[in-house]
Design a protein around this motif. Structure first.
Motif, mmCIF file in Angstrom:
data_model
loop_
_atom_site.group_PDB
_atom_site.id
_atom_site.type_symbol
_atom_site.label_atom_id
_atom_site.label_comp_id
_atom_site.label_asym_id
_atom_site.label_seq_id
_atom_site.Cartn_x
_atom_site.Cartn_y
_atom_site.Cartn_z
ATOM 1 N N CYS A 72 10.156 35.257 -11.167
ATOM 2 C CA CYS A 72 9.472 34.143 -10.503
ATOM 3 C C CYS A 72 8.081 34.541 -10.003
ATOM 4 C CB CYS A 72 10.309 33.584 -9.350
ATOM 5 S SG CYS A 72 10.663 34.794 -8.050
ATOM 6 N N THR A 73 7.904 35.851 -9.707
ATOM 7 C CA THR A 73 6.598 36.280 -9.205
ATOM 8 C C THR A 73 5.541 36.201 -10.310
ATOM 9 O OG1 THR A 73 6.956 38.616 -9.726
ATOM 10 C CG2 THR A 73 7.695 37.878 -7.567
ATOM 11 N N HIS A 74 5.990 36.134 -11.561
ATOM 12 C CA HIS A 74 5.063 35.972 -12.687
ATOM 13 C C HIS A 74 4.981 34.520 -13.145
ATOM 14 C CE1 HIS A 74 4.822 40.332 -13.287
ATOM 15 N NE2 HIS A 74 6.129 40.366 -13.128
ATOM 16 N N SER A 75 6.126 33.843 -13.185
ATOM 17 C CA SER A 75 6.159 32.525 -13.840
ATOM 18 C C SER A 75 5.544 31.418 -12.998
ATOM 19 C CB SER A 75 7.600 32.162 -14.211
ATOM 20 O OG SER A 75 8.403 32.041 -13.049
ATOM 21 N N CYS A 76 5.624 31.524 -11.682
ATOM 22 C CA CYS A 76 5.103 30.436 -10.834
ATOM 23 C C CYS A 76 3.577 30.390 -10.931
ATOM 24 C CB CYS A 76 5.521 30.644 -9.385
ATOM 25 S SG CYS A 76 4.706 29.466 -8.275
ATOM 26 N N PRO A 77 3.009 29.240 -11.342
ATOM 27 C CA PRO A 77 1.551 29.175 -11.512
ATOM 28 C C PRO A 77 0.802 29.117 -10.190
ATOM 29 C CG PRO A 77 2.520 27.035 -11.954
ATOM 30 C CD PRO A 77 3.668 27.982 -11.719
ATOM 31 N N ALA A 78 1.515 28.995 -9.078
ATOM 32 C CA ALA A 78 0.855 28.965 -7.777
ATOM 33 C C ALA A 78 1.183 30.219 -6.976
ATOM 34 C CB ALA A 78 1.277 27.724 -6.996
ATOM 35 N N TYR A 81 6.013 32.705 -5.068
ATOM 36 C CA TYR A 81 7.035 33.729 -4.845
ATOM 37 C C TYR A 81 6.414 35.120 -4.903
ATOM 38 C CZ TYR A 81 9.779 29.642 -5.908
ATOM 39 O OH TYR A 81 10.285 28.379 -5.898
ATOM 40 N N ARG A 82 6.707 35.907 -3.881
ATOM 41 C CA ARG A 82 6.254 37.295 -3.849
ATOM 42 C C ARG A 82 7.393 38.214 -3.442
ATOM 43 N NH1 ARG A 82 0.463 38.204 -3.520
ATOM 44 N NH2 ARG A 82 -0.557 36.179 -3.406
ATOM 45 N N TRP A 83 7.447 39.359 -4.091
ATOM 46 C CA TRP A 83 8.469 40.342 -3.753
ATOM 47 C C TRP A 83 7.941 41.228 -2.644
ATOM 48 C CZ3 TRP A 83 13.324 41.401 -3.758
ATOM 49 C CH2 TRP A 83 13.779 42.721 -3.598
ATOM 50 N N GLU A 84 8.643 41.252 -1.532
ATOM 51 C CA GLU A 84 8.269 42.128 -0.431
ATOM 52 C C GLU A 84 9.117 43.379 -0.520
ATOM 53 O OE1 GLU A 84 5.744 41.559 1.409
ATOM 54 O OE2 GLU A 84 5.406 39.487 0.759
ATOM 55 N N GLU A 85 8.480 44.468 -0.908
ATOM 56 C CA GLU A 85 9.218 45.701 -1.172
ATOM 57 C C GLU A 85 9.911 46.214 0.096
ATOM 58 O OE1 GLU A 85 9.696 46.952 -4.281
ATOM 59 O OE2 GLU A 85 11.090 48.319 -3.239
ATOM 60 N N GLU A 86 9.225 46.084 1.234
ATOM 61 C CA GLU A 86 9.813 46.628 2.463
ATOM 62 C C GLU A 86 11.047 45.862 2.898
ATOM 63 O OE1 GLU A 86 7.000 47.215 5.601
ATOM 64 O OE2 GLU A 86 5.814 48.613 4.371
ATOM 65 N N GLU A 87 10.920 44.541 2.830
ATOM 66 C CA GLU A 87 12.070 43.738 3.263
ATOM 67 C C GLU A 87 13.072 43.521 2.140
ATOM 68 O OE1 GLU A 87 9.787 40.327 4.767
ATOM 69 O OE2 GLU A 87 8.437 41.994 5.232
#
Lengths: 129, 435
Positions: A72-78, A81-87
């Motif tokens: 989703c972090t790639h496919s969403c054009p806006a 979605y971001r992956w938070e590595e820490e959390e």
């Protein structure tokens, strides 16, 4: 004369990318990787964000354990979605959602995102369109 | 909206081209109709990488081109096969498209759809904006109305026309959708509107004042993924975008905005948009599953039209025209059923019969295999444009090689990239898919 023909990953009919964690990296596939420009682009869109999110990660364990690629972090054009590595979780910036429906239509191959439309009158508002 | 049980002859869900054509035709036919739009106005949630065609649009909204907010009438259609640094350009231009009733127009959907909604309201339809339909109301097995997000927002009607667009929330709830939008049958399109003074647009694109160009590009634009790039001229802006089949985008973890950026940096594109300031970014899905992915188009008390019904001809980039026509057909069906007071699936099935006679089902059936073909033949988008460009480059480069040597070289190159059997198979399958 040489031709640079990229080899794309191609799935078999009926197969989904879910569970395919052996994919070549986007760099290996020759996908463009410029600096993120989405924030600038979204700055041009008028938003009237609702107070409550219309997007929901159904089970964050799926993001954590099964989805290595974080599709989703790639496919969403806006870039909602971001992956938070820490959390160790996906954050959902629903305020900048363009309501296209990618995340409910295969943008998450694990079908782990529930998308509704924002309430009437809320969300993105195109001046051109 | 006040009464909890407001009742109408028909409820139309969605104020885009399909919904507005339906509501307009129903209102003109004397039916009481309410049209629900979730945006602040019709078009505020919409975008397109396509054109508005005169004939189908005019068949619902007569002579719309005299008053509607249009950008440019399109007199030139280009198709480019592009590689990173070269392009083969095919161009068609005609003066026939420069006179009334014209053929097609570029528009801003935000203002064009709004204008259509004003015509629809003027025809007597009740337009309710900023209202999301959240659910359907059932009476046994029959759809009897809708539940909106407003307090006491239930509405009842003899028939509900679902024109909700590509995200088929309600079509799925109505049990009509056999394959809801999944990555294999939708394309993701992203677009930017870039501002440039009108005279400079006309200079750069070699256009008469007021005339427009529409350019479709395959090849390097989408990084070789199955999809196209597009450039449309508006009055004083240029629309630039890419559309890619979602499953290949997801599989390759390509970002649509990065593909768009690369497209804009391609030299042939960069020249056209240089110095143009970004005004808006937008994204939308396109249902490209074709005929075999269409939902059932009718049920007890319900009809489906436009994108919700999968009515997009991806090969010719047509959608809004099919939406308008289907909305009109849905309304005509309802008007006929109204005379007999029968809104059962059997009676509403007339809609499907009407559609059989239109370009909608004829074209969708014709191209049913096309999307499937294109999505399984990625090399058509990457390799073949490269080979075509190599061919042109070699023959136009004058050097010490004789023409016979060049032929041999090219033949060797083609064979090394595509085995002859593969080439023949591709041509055969392309021919089968497109004819």
């Amino acid at each position: 004369m040489s031709i640079d023909v990229r080899r794309f990953f191609r799935r078999k009919p009926g197969e989904t990318a879910a569970g395919r964690e052996d994919l070549p990296s986007p760099e290996q596939l020759g996908m463009p990787q410029p600096a993120p420009t989405v924030a600038n682009k979204l700055g041009l869109v008028k938003f009237n964000p609702d107070t409550e999110s219309h997007l929901r990660i159904i089970d964050s364990e799926v993001c954590r354990r099964r989805c290595r690629q974080k599709f989703c972090t790639h496919s969403c054009p806006a870039q909602v979605y971001r992956w938070e590595e820490e959390e160790k979780q996906i954050t959902v910036a629903f305020e900048g959602c363009l309501e296209c429906g990618t995340c409910r239509s295969g943008g998450c191959p694990y079908e782990n995102i529930e998308m509704r439309y924002p309430r009437g009158g809320f969300g993105a508002q195109y001046r051109f369109g | 909206m006040s009464a909890a049980t407001s009742r109408y002859d028909a409820i139309v869900v969605g104020g885009g081209p399909a919904g507005l054509a339906a509501a307009y035709t129903l209102a003109k036919g004397g039916a009481s109709v309410v049209c629900l739009e979730r945006g602040d106005w019709s078009g505020s949630k919409n975008m397109m990488g396509g054109l508005i065609y005169s004939q189908p649009t005019g068949s619902v909204f007569p002579e719309f081109w005299r008053e509607a907010p249009l950008e440019r009438h399109v007199t030139r259609r280009d198709m480019w096969l592009a590689t990173g640094d070269s392009a083969i350009k095919l161009s068609f231009e005609t003066a026939d498209f420069a006179v009334e009733p014209y053929n097609s127009f570029t528009v801003y959907r935000s203002s064009f759809d709004k204008w259509l909604s004003r015509q629809t309201a003027a025809a007597g339809a009740l337009m309710i904006r900023e209202t999301l339909v959240e659910d359907l109301l059932w009476d046994g097995g029959r759809i009897a109305g809708v539940r909106t997000g407003r307090p006491q927002g239930d509405l009842e009607a003899d028939v509900v026309i679902i024109a909700e667009g590509v995200n088929t929330f309600l079509t799925e709830k109505a049990g009509l959708s056999p394959c809801p939008p999944r990555a294999a049958n939708v394309a993701l399109a992203v677009k930017e509107v870039l501002a440039l003074p009108k005279e400079r647009i006309e200079d750069r694109f070699d256009l008469d004042p007021g005339a427009g160009a529409a350019i479709e590009i395959i090849g390097e634009t989408t990084g070789g993924l199955p999809g196209t790039g597009f450039i449309y001229t508006n009055r004083d802006t240029i629309s630039v975008g890419v559309g890619v089949l979602l499953d290949s985008l997801v599989d390759n973890r390509a970002e649509a905005y990065n593909l768009l950026e690369r497209f804009k940096q391609q030299s042939q594109v960069r020249r056209l948009i240089q110095g143009a300031a970004p005004r808006e970014y937008s994204a939308h899905l396109i249902p490209e599953g074709g005929y075999s992915c269409m939902p059932r188009l009718y049920g007890d008390g319900v009809l489906v039209a436009g994108d919700a019904a999968g009515m997009v001809n991806a090969i010719n980039s047509e959608g809004a025209n099919l939406a308008l026509l289907s909305g009109k057909m849905a309304a005509e069906t309802v008007l006929a059923c109204r005379e007999r007071g029968d809104f059962s699936a059997a009676a509403l099935g007339r809609y499907r019969l009407l559609l059989e006679d239109t370009v909608i089902l004829k074209d969708l059936r014709k191209y049913d295999n096309a999307t499937k073909f294109l999505s399984t033949h990625h090399h058509l988008f990457g390799l073949y444009p490269e080979l075509m460009a190599a061919l042109a480059r070699e023959f136009l480069t004058v050097d010490q090689l004789s023409k016979a040597e060049k032929e041999r070289l090219l033949l060797k190159l083609f064979r090394s990239q595509v085995p002859t059997r593969r080439l023949l198979k591709d041509f055969y399958q392309a021919w089968r898919a497109l004819t």
